[in-house]
Scaffold this motif. Structure first.
Motif, PDB file in Angstrom:
ATOM      1  N   PHE A 130      -3.254   4.589   6.178  1.00  0.00           N
ATOM      2  CA  PHE A 130      -4.001   3.342   6.352  1.00  0.00           C
ATOM      3  C   PHE A 130      -3.639   2.732   7.696  1.00  0.00           C
ATOM      4  N   ALA A 172      -7.666  -1.956   2.674  1.00  0.00           N
ATOM      5  CA  ALA A 172      -7.081  -1.063   3.673  1.00  0.00           C
ATOM      6  C   ALA A 172      -7.975   0.134   3.894  1.00  0.00           C
ATOM      7  N   LYS A 173      -7.907   0.654   5.109  1.00  0.00           N
ATOM      8  CA  LYS A 173      -8.765   1.778   5.498  1.00  0.00           C
ATOM      9  C   LYS A 173      -7.934   2.827   6.213  1.00  0.00           C
ATOM     10  N   PRO A 174      -8.171   4.117   5.918  1.00  0.00           N
ATOM     11  CA  PRO A 174      -7.425   5.152   6.645  1.00  0.00           C
ATOM     12  C   PRO A 174      -8.001   5.352   8.040  1.00  0.00           C
ATOM     13  N   TYR A 212       0.841  -1.193   0.000  1.00  0.00           N
ATOM     14  CA  TYR A 212       0.000   0.000   0.000  1.00  0.00           C
ATOM     15  C   TYR A 212       0.874   1.240   0.000  1.00  0.00           C
TER      16      TYR A 212
END
Lengths: 114, 113
Positions: free
Chosen positions: B30, B92-94, B25
């Protein structure tokens, strides 16, 4: 516990026609997502609802796509008019909240535009 | 701009051996990562997750490793079984904002009997 329910599973329409997909999330899940997955690609978020409010619709083609979640439970995604490039799997998903929670997917609605 | 990349479109592994699926990433914001498995004609099924405060998470035969400095995570399946043959997606997530999950393009795993 029932999972995310979607219908119809499969739909074939001609270009310029309209189509609607329905989703019922897992009971108690406040956040509902619609993803588009084109063959060979990962799911792409179209719209995210928190209860019945829109949190993110930045990648929704608003000239032809619309979605609603009127009572904070079920949701519908509509495409009108459809284009050939809309052929994809439309995945509905839900999560308890919007931050840091696992999202659970339905089986998807497979759209073919001819 | 592909923020989550799975550079190997496919992988073949012998039954009983280890399968290693990789994910890179680019966004340092993330902080939460998920792995999903997808069989044909089905929706993705959640496998395992990891938060950025950890570098490893284990669940049975599945272990996810996170290397924050390299912005790299990997999923290890040991031992691999024919039923593990599927497409695997990382997401993936921030840590702030709309908490939108970004998915990779997937790796197709084939476990040979």
């Amino acid at each position: 516990e029932a999972g995310v329910a979607q219908s119809p599973r499969y739909k074939i329409i001609e270009k310029r026609q309209s189509v609607a997909f329905w989703c019922n999330p897992i009971s108690g899940h406040a956040t509902l997502y619609w993803y588009q997955q084109i063959l060979g690609q990962g799911p792409k978020l179209l719209i995210q609802f928190q209860n019945n409010g829109v949190v993110d619709d930045s990648q929704l083609p608003k000239d032809r796509f619309s979605a609603e979640r009127l009572k904070g439970v079920d949701s519908t995604l509509k495409i009108q008019p459809a284009k050939l490039e809309d052929s994809a799997v439309y995945l509905c998903a839900s999560s308890l909240g919007s931050s840091g929670n696992t999202i659970y997917f339905g089986e998807g609605s497979w759209l073919t535009v001819v | 701009d592909q923020q989550v990349k799975q550079n190997s479109p496919s992988l073949s592994v012998q039954e009983g051996r280890i399968s290693i699926l990789n994910c890179d990433y680019t966004n340092s914001m993330f902080d939460y990562f998920l792995w999903y498995k997808k069989y044909p004609a089905e929706g993705p099924t959640f496998l395992i997750s990891i938060s950025s405060i950890k570098d490893k998470n284990e669940d049975g035969r599945f272990t996810v490793f996170l290397n924050k400095s390299a912005k790299h995570l990997s999923l290890h399946i040991v031992p691999s079984q024919p039923g593990d043959s599927a497409v695997y997606f990382c997401a993936a997530k921030p840590r702030s904002g709309t908490y939108k999950y970004i998915f990779g393009t997937g790796t197709r795993l084939k476990v040979l009997a």
